[in-house]
Design a protein around this motif. Structure first.
Motif, PDB file in Angstrom:
ATOM      1  N   ASP A   7       0.996  -1.106  -0.185  1.00  0.00           N
ATOM      2  CA  ASP A   7      -0.039   0.112  -0.035  1.00  0.00           C
ATOM      3  C   ASP A   7       1.052   1.298   0.182  1.00  0.00           C
ATOM      4  O   ASP A   7       1.470   1.579   1.098  1.00  0.00           O
ATOM      5  N   SER A   8       1.294   1.546  -1.337  1.00  0.00           N
ATOM      6  CA  SER A   8       2.206   2.869  -1.327  1.00  0.00           C
ATOM      7  C   SER A   8       1.369   4.130  -1.266  1.00  0.00           C
ATOM      8  O   SER A   8       1.739   5.186  -1.860  1.00  0.00           O
ATOM      9  N   GLY A   9       0.066   4.192  -1.205  1.00  0.00           N
ATOM     10  CA  GLY A   9      -0.457   5.291  -0.874  1.00  0.00           C
ATOM     11  C   GLY A   9      -1.131   6.155  -2.088  1.00  0.00           C
ATOM     12  O   GLY A   9      -1.366   7.164  -2.186  1.00  0.00           O
ATOM     13  N   MET A 121      10.165  -3.790  -1.749  1.00  0.00           N
ATOM     14  CA  MET A 121      10.225  -2.864  -2.929  1.00  0.00           C
ATOM     15  C   MET A 121      10.357  -3.814  -4.165  1.00  0.00           C
ATOM     16  O   MET A 121      10.837  -4.923  -4.251  1.00  0.00           O
ATOM     17  N   LYS A 122       9.975  -3.217  -5.278  1.00  0.00           N
ATOM     18  CA  LYS A 122       9.645  -4.105  -6.360  1.00  0.00           C
ATOM     19  C   LYS A 122      11.035  -3.455  -7.700  1.00  0.00           C
ATOM     20  O   LYS A 122      11.703  -2.505  -7.136  1.00  0.00           O
ATOM     21  N   TYR A 123      11.170  -4.434  -8.533  1.00  0.00           N
ATOM     22  CA  TYR A 123      12.055  -4.076  -9.661  1.00  0.00           C
ATOM     23  C   TYR A 123      11.197  -4.245 -10.924  1.00  0.00           C
ATOM     24  O   TYR A 123      10.127  -5.057 -10.693  1.00  0.00           O
ATOM     25  N   VAL A 222      -2.254   2.797 -10.158  1.00  0.00           N
ATOM     26  CA  VAL A 222      -2.683   3.428  -8.818  1.00  0.00           C
ATOM     27  C   VAL A 222      -1.853   4.858  -8.643  1.00  0.00           C
ATOM     28  O   VAL A 222      -2.695   5.762  -8.044  1.00  0.00           O
ATOM     29  N   HIS A 223      -1.087   4.810  -9.370  1.00  0.00           N
ATOM     30  CA  HIS A 223      -0.096   6.178  -9.061  1.00  0.00           C
ATOM     31  C   HIS A 223      -0.151   7.320 -10.294  1.00  0.00           C
ATOM     32  O   HIS A 223       0.147   8.589  -9.840  1.00  0.00           O
ATOM     33  N   THR A 224      -0.666   6.622 -11.370  1.00  0.00           N
ATOM     34  CA  THR A 224      -0.715   7.753 -12.536  1.00  0.00           C
ATOM     35  C   THR A 224      -0.848   9.035 -12.244  1.00  0.00           C
ATOM     36  O   THR A 224      -0.416   9.976 -12.530  1.00  0.00           O
TER      37      THR A 224
HETATM   38  N1  3HC Z   1       7.391  -4.052 -13.083  1.00  0.00           N
HETATM   39  C1  3HC Z   1       7.421  -3.935 -11.460  1.00  0.00           C
HETATM   40  N2  3HC Z   1       6.258  -3.516 -10.936  1.00  0.00           N
HETATM   41  C2  3HC Z   1       5.606  -2.697 -11.785  1.00  0.00           C
HETATM   42  C3  3HC Z   1       5.796  -2.523 -13.048  1.00  0.00           C
HETATM   43  C4  3HC Z   1       6.816  -3.185 -13.507  1.00  0.00           C
HETATM   44  N3  3HC Z   1       6.823  -3.332 -15.036  1.00  0.00           N
HETATM   45  N4  3HC Z   1       4.844  -1.689 -13.468  1.00  0.00           N
HETATM   46  C5  3HC Z   1       4.022  -1.201 -12.515  1.00  0.00           C
HETATM   47  N5  3HC Z   1       4.462  -1.947 -11.189  1.00  0.00           N
HETATM   48  C6  3HC Z   1       3.942  -1.460  -9.974  1.00  0.00           C
HETATM   49  C7  3HC Z   1       4.261  -0.161  -9.455  1.00  0.00           C
HETATM   50  O1  3HC Z   1       5.378   0.019  -8.936  1.00  0.00           O
HETATM   51  C8  3HC Z   1       2.948  -0.374  -8.607  1.00  0.00           C
HETATM   52  O2  3HC Z   1       3.533  -1.019  -7.510  1.00  0.00           O
HETATM   53  P1  3HC Z   1       3.714  -0.213  -6.031  1.00  0.00           P
HETATM   54  O3  3HC Z   1       2.588   0.558  -5.487  1.00  0.00           O
HETATM   55  O4  3HC Z   1       3.785  -1.484  -5.025  1.00  0.00           O
HETATM   56  O5  3HC Z   1       5.038   0.757  -6.119  1.00  0.00           O
HETATM   57  C9  3HC Z   1       1.937  -0.938  -9.231  1.00  0.00           C
HETATM   58  O6  3HC Z   1       2.752  -1.873 -10.144  1.00  0.00           O
HETATM   59  C10 3HC Z   1       0.851  -0.039  -9.924  1.00  0.00           C
HETATM   60  O7  3HC Z   1       1.501   0.607 -11.086  1.00  0.00           O
HETATM   61  P2  3HC Z   1       1.465   2.207 -11.404  1.00  0.00           P
HETATM   62  O8  3HC Z   1       1.141   2.348 -12.812  1.00  0.00           O
HETATM   63  O9  3HC Z   1       0.429   2.816 -10.400  1.00  0.00           O
HETATM   64  O10 3HC Z   1       2.876   2.613 -10.900  1.00  0.00           O
HETATM   65  P3  3HC Z   1       3.734   3.667 -11.360  1.00  0.00           P
HETATM   66  O11 3HC Z   1       2.935   4.942 -11.479  1.00  0.00           O
HETATM   67  O12 3HC Z   1       4.882   3.844 -10.408  1.00  0.00           O
HETATM   68  O13 3HC Z   1       4.216   3.412 -12.779  1.00  0.00           O
HETATM   69  C11 3HC Z   1       6.319   2.659 -14.000  1.00  0.00           C
HETATM   70  C12 3HC Z   1       5.234   2.279 -13.041  1.00  0.00           C
HETATM   71  C13 3HC Z   1       5.690   3.169 -15.271  1.00  0.00           C
HETATM   72  C14 3HC Z   1       7.180   1.392 -14.079  1.00  0.00           C
HETATM   73  C15 3HC Z   1       7.007   4.015 -13.234  1.00  0.00           C
HETATM   74  O14 3HC Z   1       7.211   3.695 -11.974  1.00  0.00           O
HETATM   75  C16 3HC Z   1       8.217   4.359 -14.033  1.00  0.00           C
HETATM   76  O15 3HC Z   1       8.172   5.054 -14.852  1.00  0.00           O
HETATM   77  N6  3HC Z   1       9.331   3.930 -13.266  1.00  0.00           N
HETATM   78  C17 3HC Z   1      10.794   4.753 -13.671  1.00  0.00           C
HETATM   79  C18 3HC Z   1      11.023   3.718 -14.902  1.00  0.00           C
HETATM   80  C19 3HC Z   1      11.673   2.353 -14.373  1.00  0.00           C
HETATM   81  O16 3HC Z   1      11.705   1.958 -13.254  1.00  0.00           O
HETATM   82  N7  3HC Z   1      12.265   1.666 -15.332  1.00  0.00           N
HETATM   83  C20 3HC Z   1      12.558   0.378 -15.087  1.00  0.00           C
HETATM   84  C21 3HC Z   1      12.712  -0.195 -16.281  1.00  0.00           C
HETATM   85  S1  3HC Z   1      14.089  -1.364 -16.471  1.00  0.00           S
HETATM   86  C22 3HC Z   1      15.462  -0.333 -16.753  1.00  0.00           C
HETATM   87  O17 3HC Z   1      15.392   0.643 -16.791  1.00  0.00           O
HETATM   88  C23 3HC Z   1      16.858  -1.232 -17.046  1.00  0.00           C
HETATM   89  C24 3HC Z   1      17.256  -0.948 -18.184  1.00  0.00           C
HETATM   90  O18 3HC Z   1      18.609  -1.214 -18.201  1.00  0.00           O
HETATM   91  C25 3HC Z   1      16.616  -1.800 -19.128  1.00  0.00           C
END
Ligand code: 3HC
Length: 332
Positions: A7-9, A121-123, A222-224
């Motif tokens: 629940d990240s709010g 935390m996720k990845y 949830v967060h967009t």
């Molecule tokens: N993998 C894992 N979890 C994910 C996900 C994914 N592909 N997409 C969404 N989620 C999770 C979110 O973290 C959220 O969970 P939480 O509340 O526990 O944190 C839940 O699913 C709901 O998703 P939302 O759309 O509400 O979450 P966000 O607004 O955070 O959007 C995102 C998700 C688009 C991935 C955004 O966080 C983002 O733009 N993050 C930055 C970019 C990033 O992390 N990129 C990683 C890609 S890998 C990389 O860059 C490595 C390279 O070398 C390839």
């Protein structure tokens, strides 16, 4: 175990009338496209959201080294080995910049890593899929890095200064990564029929997991809404996914490969491709810890942390001795 529904709010942005004076002033800065810097006032939710997103992003870079690192010793030529090695090193660097960006928000890197290892935390979901053969390294570079860039180019304009600046360098390096992947795919697609079949098979397996990287459909995100109001996110998940499809289809055509989607077709009216959504049930399974490689990835990270204990202790000891020497010199 990795990942859980935390629940990240996530919630809808406050209405203007409900904002405090500080929040109003903050939103004016956001609306004027000013960068928010570490010592500036910021709402607690903004700080928390950034720590979550930047931390997850950093973890993704570091965990992302695992599927590719696995192929360094098995790359087919010395040149391919050197390129892959450089790419994997870049990912470590990206992790480092991002942990540093997160630290400016008052959280330590150790704390973020502990939260990852504890499953809090996720990845990125993509790194829970295996790389079974060399063509997969091509598909990862082309599709996974391609999807990462699509998301990260937009993040260069994110409102938090340290994050947006980290993105500038990361995007430059990611485009090199994407091109090396496409180059591998090109070589294989133009190779023997068996090599072309391997390239097609890699595309078949990585296509839908790459579409999942952009996150759930906007209706389930949830967060967009709040993140876009704060300009932490610049585009919605669906917008970026669509852009990725539109960009990648012609690239697949150039390779002579087929995107594994019978419903894929250009929609003249919308000026973009219609395509099949990934299996969202599978996505939730993967981010809840039940993907093909979740356990293996977390075990590898836990082992790396444990194996590094002696080095962290030595560094702390060295720091202590240096501080003592400096104190002595000042008092002498
Ligand atoms: N993998 C894992 N979890 C994910 C996900 C994914 N592909 N997409 C969404 N989620 C999770 C979110 O973290 C959220 O969970 P939480 O509340 O526990 O944190 C839940 O699913 C709901 O998703 P939302 O759309 O509400 O979450 P966000 O607004 O955070 O959007 C995102 C998700 C688009 C991935 C955004 O966080 C983002 O733009 N993050 C930055 C970019 C990033 O992390 N990129 C990683 C890609 S890998 C990389 O860059 C490595 C390279 O070398 C390839």
């Amino acid at each position: 175990m990795y990942a859980q529904v935390i629940d990240s709010g996530g919630k809808q942005p406050k209405r203007p009338d409900d904002l405090s004076a500080e929040e109003k002033a903050f939103m004016q800065r956001i609306d004027a496209n000013e960068k928010i810097e570490p010592k500036d006032w910021m709402p607690e939710g903004y700080r928390r959201t950034l720590i979550r997103q930047i931390g997850q992003h950093a973890h993704s870079e570091v965990v992302g080294q695992l599927p590719e690192g696995n192929w360094i010793t098995r790359a087919p030529t010395l040149e391919r080995k050197a390129i892959l090695l450089a790419k994997v090193q870049d990912e470590a660097g990206h992790g480092l910049y991002l942990y540093c960006a997160a630290e400016t928000l008052g959280v330590s890197r150790d704390d973020l890593i502990q939260r990852l290892l504890a499953g809090d935390m996720k990845y990125s979901s993509i790194f829970n899929y295996p790389t079974l053969n060399w063509a997969d390294i091509g598909a990862v570079g082309w599709l996974v890095d391609g999807a990462a860039i699509m998301n990260q180019v937009a993040l260069q304009r994110t409102s938090y200064g340290p994050y947006s600046r980290a993105m500038v360098r990361i995007c430059k390096e990611e485009s090199f990564h994407q091109r090396q992947g496409y180059d591998i795919m090109m070589k294989m697609a133009q190779g023997t029929p068996e090599q072309k079949a391997m390239a097609q098979d890699a595309l078949n397996r990585f296509w839908y997991p790459s579409l999942m990287m952009f996150g759930p459909p906007d209706s389930d995100s949830v967060h967009t809404a709040q993140s876009m109001a704060w300009k932490i996110k610049i585009n919605t998940n669906d917008e970026l996914r669509q852009r990725f499809v539109d960009q990648t289809v012609p690239q697949a055509e150039y390779l002579g490969l087929t995107i594994p989607d019978d419903n894929l077709r250009w929609n003249d009216e919308r000026g973009e491709y219609d395509f099949t959504q990934p299996d969202w049930e599978e996505f939730w399974q993967v981010i809840n810890g039940y993907g093909p490689c979740n356990r293996e990835r977390m075990d590898a990270r836990i082992k790396a942390w444990d194996d590094g204990a002696w080095f962290r202790e030595a560094l702390a000891e060295h720091g202590k001795k240096r501080a003592q020497r400096q104190a002595k010199a000042v008092n002498a």
